[in-house]
Motif scaffolding. Sequence first.
Motif, PDB file in Angstrom:
ATOM      1  N   LEU A   1      22.064  20.040  16.657  1.00 41.90           N
ATOM      2  CA  LEU A   1      23.328  19.879  16.211  1.00 41.90           C
ATOM      3  C   LEU A   1      23.978  18.654  16.409  1.00 41.90           C
ATOM      4  O   LEU A   1      24.721  18.051  15.734  1.00 41.90           O
ATOM      5  CB  LEU A   1      23.890  21.441  16.611  1.00 41.90           C
ATOM      6  N   GLY A   2      23.644  18.183  17.951  1.00 46.74           N
ATOM      7  CA  GLY A   2      24.266  16.969  18.512  1.00 46.74           C
ATOM      8  C   GLY A   2      23.810  16.092  17.925  1.00 46.74           C
ATOM      9  O   GLY A   2      25.001  14.964  17.338  1.00 46.74           O
ATOM     10  N   GLN A   3      22.788  15.542  17.555  1.00 45.85           N
ATOM     11  CA  GLN A   3      22.444  14.562  16.664  1.00 45.85           C
ATOM     12  C   GLN A   3      22.715  14.594  15.417  1.00 45.85           C
ATOM     13  O   GLN A   3      23.368  13.497  14.853  1.00 45.85           O
ATOM     14  CB  GLN A   3      20.718  14.575  16.851  1.00 45.85           C
TER      15      GLN A   3
ATOM     16  N   THR B   1      25.386  15.833  14.255  1.00 47.21           N
ATOM     17  CA  THR B   1      26.994  15.759  14.309  1.00 47.21           C
ATOM     18  C   THR B   1      27.377  14.281  14.577  1.00 47.21           C
ATOM     19  O   THR B   1      28.177  13.691  13.740  1.00 47.21           O
ATOM     20  CB  THR B   1      27.671  16.444  15.395  1.00 47.21           C
ATOM     21  N   ARG B   2      26.549  13.789  15.389  1.00 47.21           N
ATOM     22  CA  ARG B   2      26.810  12.131  15.765  1.00 47.21           C
ATOM     23  C   ARG B   2      26.590  11.362  14.536  1.00 47.21           C
ATOM     24  O   ARG B   2      27.372  10.399  14.295  1.00 47.21           O
ATOM     25  CB  ARG B   2      26.202  11.613  17.186  1.00 47.21           C
ATOM     26  N   ALA B   3      25.424  11.584  13.778  1.00 49.92           N
ATOM     27  CA  ALA B   3      25.158  10.880  12.592  1.00 49.92           C
ATOM     28  C   ALA B   3      26.029  10.942  11.583  1.00 49.92           C
ATOM     29  O   ALA B   3      26.476  10.212  10.930  1.00 49.92           O
ATOM     30  CB  ALA B   3      23.659  11.499  12.186  1.00 49.92           C
ATOM     31  N   ALA B   4      26.749  12.311  11.386  1.00 50.26           N
ATOM     32  CA  ALA B   4      27.791  12.755  10.397  1.00 50.26           C
ATOM     33  C   ALA B   4      28.946  11.891  10.681  1.00 50.26           C
ATOM     34  O   ALA B   4      29.648  11.375   9.757  1.00 50.26           O
ATOM     35  CB  ALA B   4      28.063  14.186  10.368  1.00 50.26           C
ATOM     36  N   ASP B   5      29.487  11.888  12.171  1.00 54.04           N
ATOM     37  CA  ASP B   5      30.624  11.037  12.464  1.00 54.04           C
ATOM     38  C   ASP B   5      30.588   9.647  11.933  1.00 54.04           C
ATOM     39  O   ASP B   5      31.344   8.987  11.373  1.00 54.04           O
ATOM     40  CB  ASP B   5      31.044  11.164  13.828  1.00 54.04           C
ATOM     41  N   ALA B   6      29.137   9.002  12.325  1.00 54.77           N
ATOM     42  CA  ALA B   6      29.095   7.495  11.851  1.00 54.77           C
ATOM     43  C   ALA B   6      29.096   7.499  10.369  1.00 54.77           C
ATOM     44  O   ALA B   6      29.681   6.393   9.983  1.00 54.77           O
ATOM     45  CB  ALA B   6      27.667   7.321  12.546  1.00 54.77           C
ATOM     46  N   ALA B   7      28.431   8.257   9.675  1.00 54.18           N
ATOM     47  CA  ALA B   7      28.553   8.367   8.250  1.00 54.18           C
ATOM     48  C   ALA B   7      29.647   8.356   7.588  1.00 54.18           C
ATOM     49  O   ALA B   7      30.225   7.542   6.627  1.00 54.18           O
ATOM     50  CB  ALA B   7      27.626   9.357   7.747  1.00 54.18           C
TER      51      ALA B   7
END
Length: 263
Positions: free
Chosen positions: A225-227, A229-235
């Motif tokens: 989930l953390g990975q 979420t971080r990818a989503a924030d960048a996207a």
Amino acid sequence: MNAYEELRYMSDQGVATLVFNRPERLNAWTPTLERELRDALRAAQADESVRCIVLTGAGRAFCAGMDMEVLQRAPASPAATQEASDDDSQQRYGYFWDIDKPLIAAINGPASGVGLCLALFCDLRYVVADAKLSFPYARRGLAAEHGIAWLLPRLVGPMACADLLFTGRTFLGAEADQLGLARALPADGFLEHVQAQARDIAQLSSPRSVRVMKRQLLEARYQTLGQATRAADAAVAACRGTEDFKEGVAHFLEKRAPRFTGR
């Protein structure tokens, strides 16, 4: 567009419809059909006017599986020719996941074996409620093919997957709906309904957003989930300066249809 022997390709209003075209054989799978499908998907991917792709079958079937005449002529140990790479996109039908446009399986009738496998590699699946479906490998002395022992339980859960694979039984589109494998629709107007859903995606959704979300869904299978979420924030941050984000806000405020460019 290439002239195909066993496939029809149609494009209209942002939707490419690829039709398995061997109705006299219930669209049973052949090497020719496989080559033509790969070529047609490549063409649809390259066509900027195409924003969504629908796969369906001519006549009363989607795809009845491998043509038994072809299967009888197959070598005794076909696994020796399979790809050695663990890369998803290098697997037999993993190239479906290289297509960054939505792929929709419109299962208009019977689908079995490899025919149903193809649908699993699509993003969305619609099925006629009384269509007969099966994974008949146990009844043919075969194993589950093309990685579906990995993919199917992620769609329907481990126990339902074991039931469908171990028994090789025939089940209907209505049960596929209950299992979450596909969304069942009435036979009357079936393809028109699916194409209308595809047009909604093609005309109302940002092609760039859909590309990014399709990649997110594929990558999330291997992420925490953390990975994710971080990818989503960048996207999301990367969306802010795009033409499609600006248009998404503008058409909402101006109360008009969107004019997305995919950029």
